[in-house]
Design an enzyme around this catalytic site. Structure first.
Site, PDB file in Angstrom:
ATOM      1  N   HIS A 106       1.865   4.414  -3.140  1.00  0.00           N
ATOM      2  CA  HIS A 106       1.753   5.872  -3.193  1.00  0.00           C
ATOM      3  C   HIS A 106       2.833   6.438  -4.103  1.00  0.00           C
ATOM      4  O   HIS A 106       2.597   7.354  -4.888  1.00  0.00           O
ATOM      5  CB  HIS A 106       1.909   6.490  -1.809  1.00  0.00           C
ATOM      6  CG  HIS A 106       0.689   6.336  -0.971  1.00  0.00           C
ATOM      7  ND1 HIS A 106      -0.507   6.915  -1.302  1.00  0.00           N
ATOM      8  CD2 HIS A 106       0.485   5.667   0.179  1.00  0.00           C
ATOM      9  CE1 HIS A 106      -1.403   6.598  -0.383  1.00  0.00           C
ATOM     10  NE2 HIS A 106      -0.829   5.845   0.520  1.00  0.00           N
ATOM     11  N   HIS A 132       0.841  -1.200   0.000  1.00  0.00           N
ATOM     12  CA  HIS A 132       0.000   0.000   0.000  1.00  0.00           C
ATOM     13  C   HIS A 132       0.876   1.251   0.000  1.00  0.00           C
ATOM     14  O   HIS A 132       0.668   2.170  -0.778  1.00  0.00           O
ATOM     15  CB  HIS A 132      -0.925  -0.008   1.220  1.00  0.00           C
ATOM     16  CG  HIS A 132      -1.711   1.259   1.392  1.00  0.00           C
ATOM     17  ND1 HIS A 132      -3.030   1.380   1.005  1.00  0.00           N
ATOM     18  CD2 HIS A 132      -1.353   2.467   1.879  1.00  0.00           C
ATOM     19  CE1 HIS A 132      -3.441   2.616   1.252  1.00  0.00           C
ATOM     20  NE2 HIS A 132      -2.436   3.298   1.792  1.00  0.00           N
ATOM     21  N   GLU A 133       1.873   1.269   0.878  1.00  0.00           N
ATOM     22  CA  GLU A 133       2.717   2.466   1.000  1.00  0.00           C
ATOM     23  C   GLU A 133       3.527   2.707  -0.262  1.00  0.00           C
ATOM     24  O   GLU A 133       3.536   3.810  -0.803  1.00  0.00           O
ATOM     25  CB  GLU A 133       3.648   2.340   2.214  1.00  0.00           C
ATOM     26  CG  GLU A 133       2.930   2.305   3.556  1.00  0.00           C
ATOM     27  CD  GLU A 133       1.891   3.394   3.705  1.00  0.00           C
ATOM     28  OE1 GLU A 133       2.075   4.488   3.149  1.00  0.00           O
ATOM     29  OE2 GLU A 133       0.866   3.148   4.355  1.00  0.00           O
TER      30      GLU A 133
END
Ligand code: NAG
Ligand code: NAG
Ligand code: NAG
Ligand code: NAG
Length: 828
Positions: free
Chosen positions: A567, A563-564
């Site tokens: 970004h 998820h990170e």
């Protein structure tokens, strides 16, 4: 159901939450302050094929010539006479699809327009889609500087927000009253219904007006443009700092801070941009602030004006802001984007072989899903030509400058390489080069025990967690490199702005490997990622979770790391590698969260369909940290486009969850049609560089000129993975849900000739995002009134058309009427 971790506003933090507590004890959650807002450009458009194909050029025409001719046609007579543009250096051709992604930035009277962008997707002499937010007002209607009556948009947004809060409180009180309840002001039942709105207000709406002390402070100092830059910056810091005492002191004693600022002006050699000013000694920052003058478009009474602003890049401990503040009193903040989404000389120690790691292998999302095992360094010549533990001397930030003059590569035996620098960061500071990393010795065996024990208090819990730091950093390094390699193979390569210390001469800006902090001491129960433009390191901070005893370590949950890192992917791919300001707030910022959830969920899924929650292990909560698990079942996940109207959906994480859910549905449709691939990794290239099709790609086809067509993933999950990444490259800066949907459909058109056109529409429409879906009255943080559309385009209806829609993976739901019941989260 109480929403345990409600969303942070704009940070790309996983949940925007952290708290200190004893192990396993439920605590009120404190969140990292972040602000973000900006004007919407009413003239911004995104047009995508098949609705618009402009094809006035020969197939072999240079795509940049096609782009210039098209921009000429698009803007002729519609922009001020002194409007020009530059094709940005970060434009590139995607070797996988043959599409050239071209980014043009507008200049008026030689001054950059910060939100004046055209992005063009060109292939074979045709513009296959484009977005356009150039400033278009005729010159006489738009003063070159701000109109004297420019209102503070910041305070307008905040006024709208407090009106919204008030009206929701009133409505709620009436409702409770009508149900025969005694209504207590400020009671939990009244306040719960407000979702994130009060927090959004608290963070964003301090100092909506600059204090008059700031204006008069300049009288005490020698006036210069620099003084005004300092005033504008100090005014921004008042709103940005999370320290209220500091904000008040800046407001009361501005001269004290202004006097300390020091300015260095750097003229660039070509003299084609206004000079960059470096401002030092700025309170609450961790690095000097970069400043430049520019224009930004913002509407006054429906007319767009150009406003002269200072653009600041402000790096703080927990935020990395790009902001625009008017360059003249009263120094209004027009726009803010947070890029943070939430040694000693090494001893030569040449490794003997490639590395082995004892980790939860790729696909095992977290310790509840499987066991650790030993896996090998898994690089291929395309993604990581020198492996994961090698870095050119010239690009190694741990070396002093004399040593960087050496030619060749330094091979490391710790978690330091060309893609990822992984280490502990217990102090929670910005230092990273000399932080501790496990060293595996020449044999490169990263094998460390992981058996954390229960403890009696939070101090011991920390000590216990730290005992396992070697295993944790190993896992983080492994997962980070696996993500680098897989995204590379789907087109997040050097020219597209990926994260690498050295780019092997394959284009793009280098010296930007991802800094990955394990057990970062700056928080708990979260994770975040900062994405500055291409050429500056991404920074990923992973935290411990004190949700269980022993503490859970976010580094071990692949979904959180994915998820990170995503970004970084979505920020660099949207609007081009050099523009990190395209996913700042509202629907765009929300999708920035959603892509990460979708990709993490896709990576963990296997051929036996299952629903998946997000962050369930780390949060020690079966249903995860979102409102719902991702599911094709409408009862389990009822999110539709209209869900965004609910108060709990103001804030990027909740918006993102709706987007991820819609992508999940669309993806299941693709899997139903094309089947499922057990691996998401394309085959490694052969010695001659050719990529074999394997069982991964469809057989290569050739176009009319005998040129090989782009490789098309054969299965539904891999195809959707590819379309989602290609869509990011095609969509405009600051995309809406509609733009991102259209870009995925345009990506399919470019890749497969549109064979999935109706399937994609069917999937989007099943959650309300059909062609006639609408939103009225959007505000920067959410809100507005949305209308779902469950229909598909007419060419996809009936069975006389060439393309028949496949059945949606879920029954098409009846439009749910606005449902007050659902606005009571505590009753679920
Ligand atoms: C060091 O790394 C380079 C680049 O990957 C490789 O060519 C070389 O063989 C390595 N040296 C050793 C001793 O492993
Ligand atoms: C971690 O590994 C290093 C060797 O790289 C070792 O010296 C150290 O004792 C280990 N730390 C822990 C907490 O096991
Ligand atoms: C899917 O389920 C079947 C039947 O339960 C099982 O044999 C198989 O191993 C599962 N496949 C995966 C990839 O989990
Ligand atoms: C959807 O989920 C609900 C609640 O768990 C369950 O009762 C229902 O059978 C599910 N529907 C389908 C089609 O699986």
């Amino acid at each position: 159901m109480r929403r345990l971790l409600v969303a942070s506003l704009l940070a790309a933090g996983l949940a925007g939450a952290f708290a200190h507590s004893t192990p396993g004890e439920h605590q009120e959650i404190r969140r990292r302050k972040t602000i973000g807002f900006g004007p919407t450009n009413p003239h911004a458009v995104y047009r995508s094929s098949p609705s618009v194909v402009i094809n006035n050029f020969g197939r072999n025409e240079d795509p940049y010539d096609v782009a210039r001719a098209f921009i000429q046609e698009l803007t002729a007579g519609r922009v001020p006479a002194d409007s020009t543009y530059k094709i940005r250096q970060d434009s590139y051709t995607d070797s996988r699809t043959g599409v050239t992604h071209i980014y043009a930035r507008q200049y008026v009277a030689g001054v950059e327009v910060l939100n004046g962008d055209i992005n063009l997707n060109v292939r074979d002499g045709a513009i296959i889609s484009y977005g356009d937010s150039f400033f278009k007002e005729p010159k006489d209607a738009s003063l070159q500087a701000a109109p004297p009556t420019l209102p503070s948009l910041h305070s307008e947004y905040c006024q709208q927000l407090s009106d919204e809060i008030q009206s929701r409180r009133d409505k709620q009180r009436q409702l409770l009253f009508a149900q025969g309840n005694q209504v207590v002001m400020g009671s939990k039942h009244v306040e719960d219904n407000l979702g994130d709105l009060p927090t959004i207000h608290k963070w964003n709406c301090d100092y909506v007006q600059a204090p008059s002390s700031l204006m008069s402070a300049a009288d005490d100092l020698d006036f210069s443009e620099e003084t005004e830059a300092g005033q504008a910056l100090l005014r921004f810091m008042m709103s940005a700092t999370s320290n209220p005492e500091l904000a008040d002191d800046m407001a009361q004693n501005p001269s004290k801070y202004l006097e300390k600022l020091s300015f260095t002006v750097e003229h660039n050699i070509l003299g084609d941009d206004l000079p960059t000013v470096t401002i030092r000694n700025v309170p609450d920052t961790v690095n000097p602030v970069k400043a430049r003058m520019a224009f930004i478009q913002a509407p006054v009474d429906g007319t767009n004006y150009l406003n002269f602003v200072w653009k600041f890049e402000v790096e703080m401990e927990h935020n990395w802001y790009e902001s625009a503040v008017t360059a003249y009193p009263p120094f209004n903040i027009i726009s803010v984007v947070d890029w943070a989404s939430d040694s000693p000389l090494p001893v030569p120690n040449e490794p003997e072989s490639s590395a082995v790691y004892q980790v939860y292998p790729w696909g095992v999302n977290d310790p509840d899903c499987g066991e650790r095992s030993e896996v090998e360094e898994n690089f291929d010549d395309l993604s990581s030509p020198i492996g994961w533990h090698s870095i050119p001397y010239a690009h190694d930030p741990s070396l002093p400058s004399e040593l960087r003059k050496q030619k060749g590569y330094r091979n490391t035996t710790d978690t330091w390489g060309n893609n990822v620098f992984a280490h502990e960061n217990w102090e929670g500071r910005n230092n990273w080069i000399e932080n501790f990393r496990p060293s595996a010795g020449r044999k490169m065996r990263f094998r460390y025990p992981y058996r954390p024990q229960r403890t009696d208090n939070s101090q011991d819990a920390m000590i216990e967690a730290k005992k396992h730091i070697n295993a944790t950093i190993t896992q983080l390094f492994y997962t980070g490199n696996m993500i680098h390699d897989i995204y590379y193979r789907y087109g997040f390569d050097e020219v597209a702005g990926n994260f690498q210390a050295y780019n092997f001469g394959r284009g793009g800006q280098e010296d930007d490997a991802v800094i990955m902090n394990a057990q970062d001491g700056s928080g708990f129960n979260n994770a975040n990622f900062m994405t500055p433009p291409d050429g500056q390191n991404g920074r990923c901070r992973m935290y411990l979770w004190n949700t269980a005893n022993p503490y859970r370590d976010g580094d071990l949950e692949a979904g959180i790391v994915i998820h990170e890192y995503s970004h970084g992917l979505s920020t660099r791919l949207t609007g081009g590698p050099a523009n990190s300001g395209c996913l700042g707030w509202g629907e765009s910022g929300g999708m920035g969260e959603g892509w990460g959830d979708f990709l993490a969920t896709t990576i963990r899924s296997n051929s036996n369909y299952s629903d998946y929650p997000m962050g369930a292990w780390a949060a020690n909560k079966e249903s995860g940290i979102r409102n719902f698990p991702y599911s094709t079942n409408l009862t389990i996940n009822p999110s539709t486009y209209k869900t965004l109207d609910k108060p709990g959906y103001w804030g990027v994480h909740a918006i993102g969850e709706v987007w991820a859910q819609i992508l999940w549905i669309v993806s299941q449709g693709a899997i139903a049609k094309h089947g499922f691939s057990d691996t998401l990794y394309p085959p490694k290239p052969e010695a001659n560089g050719r990529i074999p099709e394997g069982d991964f790609y469809r057989p290569v086809e050739h176009d009319a000129n005998g040129k090989e067509k782009p490789l098309v993933p054969k299965h539904g999950n891999t195809l959707m993975f590819q379309l989602v990444l290609n869509g990011m490259k095609m969509q405009p800066c600051r995309p809406s849900f509609f733009d991102a949907r259209d870009a995925i459909i345009a990506a399919d058109q470019a890749l497969t000739g549109g064979e999935n056109y109706c399937d994609l529409w069917t999937g989007f429409a099943s959650r309300g995002l059909g062609p006639d879906a609408r939103v009225d009255g959007r505000t920067p943080w959410g809100g507005g009134v949305r209308t779902n559309d469950y229909s598909v385009p007419s060419t996809c209806r009936g069975d006389d058309g060439p393309q028949k829609p496949i059945p949606a993976p879920t029954p098409t739901p009846k439009p749910t009427p606005p449902d007050d019941d659902d606005d009571f989260p505590w009753r679920r």
